[in-house]
Scaffold this motif. Structure first.
Motif, short mmCIF file in Angstrom:
data_model
loop_
_atom_site.label_atom_id
_atom_site.label_comp_id
_atom_site.label_asym_id
_atom_site.label_seq_id
_atom_site.Cartn_x
_atom_site.Cartn_y
_atom_site.Cartn_z
N MET A 22 0.76 3.70 0.41
CA MET A 22 1.70 2.65 -0.64
C MET A 22 1.35 2.80 -2.00
O MET A 22 1.53 1.90 -2.68
N LEU A 23 0.62 3.67 -2.16
CA LEU A 23 0.27 4.08 -3.70
C LEU A 23 1.47 4.18 -4.77
O LEU A 23 1.20 3.86 -5.91
N TRP A 24 2.69 4.35 -4.16
CA TRP A 24 3.94 4.32 -5.06
C TRP A 24 4.14 2.89 -5.67
O TRP A 24 4.66 2.81 -6.71
N LEU A 25 3.44 2.06 -4.77
CA LEU A 25 3.60 0.60 -5.31
C LEU A 25 2.19 0.27 -6.08
O LEU A 25 2.43 -0.43 -7.02
N ASP A 26 1.12 0.56 -5.45
CA ASP A 26 -0.06 -0.17 -6.15
C ASP A 26 -1.16 0.64 -6.68
O ASP A 26 -2.21 0.36 -6.87
N GLY A 27 -0.93 2.13 -6.40
CA GLY A 27 -1.89 2.98 -7.00
C GLY A 27 -2.24 2.99 -8.45
O GLY A 27 -1.45 2.32 -9.14
N LYS A 28 -3.49 3.44 -8.83
CA LYS A 28 -3.76 3.53 -10.28
C LYS A 28 -3.05 4.39 -11.09
O LYS A 28 -2.88 4.14 -12.33
N GLY A 29 -2.36 5.47 -10.74
CA GLY A 29 -1.63 6.08 -11.58
C GLY A 29 -2.58 7.27 -12.16
O GLY A 29 -3.51 7.16 -12.33
N ASP A 30 -1.64 8.12 -13.11
CA ASP A 30 -2.42 9.03 -13.73
C ASP A 30 -2.91 8.44 -14.95
O ASP A 30 -4.02 8.93 -15.51
N ASP A 31 -2.42 7.25 -15.61
CA ASP A 31 -3.07 6.66 -16.42
C ASP A 31 -4.35 5.77 -16.26
O ASP A 31 -4.80 5.16 -16.92
N GLY A 32 -4.50 5.50 -14.86
CA GLY A 32 -5.70 4.48 -14.51
C GLY A 32 -5.17 3.27 -14.65
O GLY A 32 -6.35 2.41 -14.58
N LYS A 33 -4.32 2.78 -15.13
CA LYS A 33 -3.99 1.38 -15.34
C LYS A 33 -3.30 0.57 -14.12
O LYS A 33 -3.22 -0.73 -14.15
N GLY A 34 -3.07 1.37 -13.08
CA GLY A 34 -2.75 0.45 -11.75
C GLY A 34 -4.17 -0.09 -11.16
O GLY A 34 -5.28 0.06 -11.61
N PHE A 35 -4.19 -0.48 -10.16
CA PHE A 35 -5.33 -1.33 -9.54
C PHE A 35 -5.86 -0.39 -8.17
O PHE A 35 -7.19 -0.23 -8.37
N CYS A 36 -5.17 0.08 -7.30
CA CYS A 36 -5.56 0.46 -5.83
C CYS A 36 -5.88 1.97 -5.82
O CYS A 36 -5.27 2.91 -6.25
N GLU A 37 -7.35 2.28 -5.90
CA GLU A 37 -7.81 3.59 -5.50
C GLU A 37 -7.33 4.20 -4.28
O GLU A 37 -6.99 5.25 -4.03
N SER A 38 -7.01 3.34 -3.37
CA SER A 38 -6.52 4.01 -1.97
C SER A 38 -6.06 2.80 -1.07
O SER A 38 -6.15 1.48 -1.49
N ASP A 39 -5.16 3.08 -0.21
CA ASP A 39 -4.42 2.17 0.50
C ASP A 39 -4.95 2.25 2.04
O ASP A 39 -4.31 1.80 2.92
N LEU A 40 -5.89 3.18 2.50
CA LEU A 40 -6.33 3.52 3.76
C LEU A 40 -6.97 2.29 4.30
O LEU A 40 -7.86 1.48 3.56
N GLU A 41 -6.69 1.62 5.36
CA GLU A 41 -7.02 0.47 6.04
C GLU A 41 -8.61 0.37 6.06
O GLU A 41 -9.34 -0.63 6.03
N ASP A 42 -8.94 1.80 6.41
CA ASP A 42 -10.70 1.77 6.61
C ASP A 42 -11.31 1.33 5.26
O ASP A 42 -12.36 1.02 5.17
N ASP A 43 -10.58 1.74 4.13
CA ASP A 43 -11.06 1.41 2.88
C ASP A 43 -10.85 0.18 2.06
O ASP A 43 -11.78 -0.59 1.58
N VAL A 44 -9.62 -0.67 2.67
CA VAL A 44 -9.18 -1.80 2.00
C VAL A 44 -9.22 -2.98 2.78
O VAL A 44 -9.08 -4.14 2.60
N GLY A 45 -9.38 -2.78 4.20
CA GLY A 45 -9.36 -3.81 5.02
C GLY A 45 -7.72 -4.14 5.56
O GLY A 45 -6.84 -3.53 5.12
N SER A 46 -7.60 -4.86 6.65
CA SER A 46 -6.31 -5.40 6.90
C SER A 46 -5.67 -6.64 6.11
O SER A 46 -6.56 -6.90 5.33
N CYS A 47 -4.30 -6.48 6.11
CA CYS A 47 -3.51 -7.43 5.25
C CYS A 47 -3.84 -8.77 5.98
O CYS A 47 -4.11 -9.13 7.06
N GLY A 48 -3.85 -9.83 5.02
CA GLY A 48 -3.71 -11.33 5.58
C GLY A 48 -2.82 -11.60 6.66
O GLY A 48 -1.85 -10.71 6.53
#
Length: 322
Positions: A279-305
């Motif tokens: 899902m980094l197309w939606l929430d990734g940090k991007g080349d400029d580093g101004k986005g937020f998410c380093e990873s979307d892997l569930e093992d890294d970020v946990g499950s959704c609410g």
């Protein structure tokens, strides 16, 4: 396809598991539960329009529909749900003629959304597709269609909201343009960035303009140009207690003529709640580093609410108060 096999479809980041026949979209495989009873979740009042019934995907599948609760005028969707606005609901039976055909040209759709608990890798979506006109049941057996041909049927798609606590995208798609043209904030990877109309300081958890830890208000407008063609999609986010509305618009899209015809014919609102490790197309940090998410892997970020909410829907003429 046997009932214990799953066809995984991934198109422009939208993930579906098509389970058995018929199929249920936007959810991962769950333990079989039998027996289950297909039910209609209920109805809500949409100001300026009237009563709208809610029809969930998943009827007739081994798992049944992921729960959608309609309580006090609020749509509470459990993780993995997808559902449609309809004139009426017949439990266990899908009919494209029951889906509403909404013409929002020259109008504004207002609503409140609550993204709390939807973090990296999660996607809380509200969009319009031409389901009412689609006479083919599709691979999902509920007449679903979109610009990514997810269930085997393509149609025009207007993503008013694809979002989580850290990102927001609004995107226009013709039936054959799965990438579309979008705006908002968030996403990106090495050598590319998603939209940057806002900053993570303005929009996000504890944001100065929109704090995504709580509900906020959305207004999506569809102004016309002098020739009566869709000019743009304009999105404004506001929140009680904050004095800096966030505005963005998708303008100059090459497919506005086709989308004008789709809106004139009427489009069906769809809402969904799903996740993907990609899902980094939606929430990734991007080349400029101004986005937020380093990873979307569930093992890294946990499950959704477990749930997200939509409520306080209304439709007004462009420029009129909600």
């Amino acid at each position: 396809m046997g009932c214990l096999h799953a066809l995984l479809l991934l198109a422009s980041g939208r993930l579906f598991y098509v389970l058995g026949t018929p199929a249920a979209g936007n959810r991962s495989r769950r333990a079989r539960r039998s027996p289950h009873v297909d039910t209609c979740p209920g109805a809500i009042q949409v100001g300026g329009y009237g009563v709208v019934s809610i029809v969930p995907t998943g009827w007739g599948s081994d798992d049944g529909a992921v729960p959608i609760n309609v309580t006090g005028g609020q749509l509470i969707q459990h993780f993995g749900a997808r559902a449609y606005f309809a004139h009426s609901c017949t439990a266990g039976r899908y009919d494209n003629n029951q889906y509403i055909a909404l013409n929002l040209l020259g109008k504004t759709l207002h609503y409140t959304t609550d993204l709390s608990g939807a973090h990296c890798g999660c996607n809380v979506a509200l969009y319009l597709v031409s389901m009412h006109q689609n006479s083919h049941p599709s691979e999902c057996n509920d007449y679903y269609c979109d610009a990514n041909n997810v269930c085997g049927e393509s149609c025009a798609e207007i993503d008013m909201q694809e979002a989580n606590e850290h990102s927001w995208h609004s995107t226009l798609h013709t039936a054959t343009d799965n990438g579309g043209k979008g705006t908002g904030f968030g996403g990106g990877g090495p050598s590319w960035n998603g939209p940057r109309d806002w900053t993570s300081e303005q929009f996000g958890l504890g944001g100065s303009c929109i704090d995504t830890g709580g509900p906020f208000q959305v207004a999506v407008s569809f102004p016309l140009d002098a020739e009566g063609i869709l000019d743009s999609m304009q999105v404004t986010l506001t929140q009680e207690g904050r004095t800096c509305p966030l505005f963005t618009q998708v303008s100059g899209y090459k497919g506005n003529g086709e989308l004008t015809k789709a809106l004139q014919a009427g489009m069906t609102p769809v809402f969904s709640y799903w996740r993907s490790d990609d899902m980094l197309w939606l929430d990734g940090k991007g080349d400029d580093g101004k986005g937020f998410c380093e990873s979307d892997l569930e093992d890294d970020v946990g499950s959704c609410g477990k749930t997200t909410r939509f409520y306080d829907f209304s439709i007004t003429d462009l420029g009129a108060p909600a």
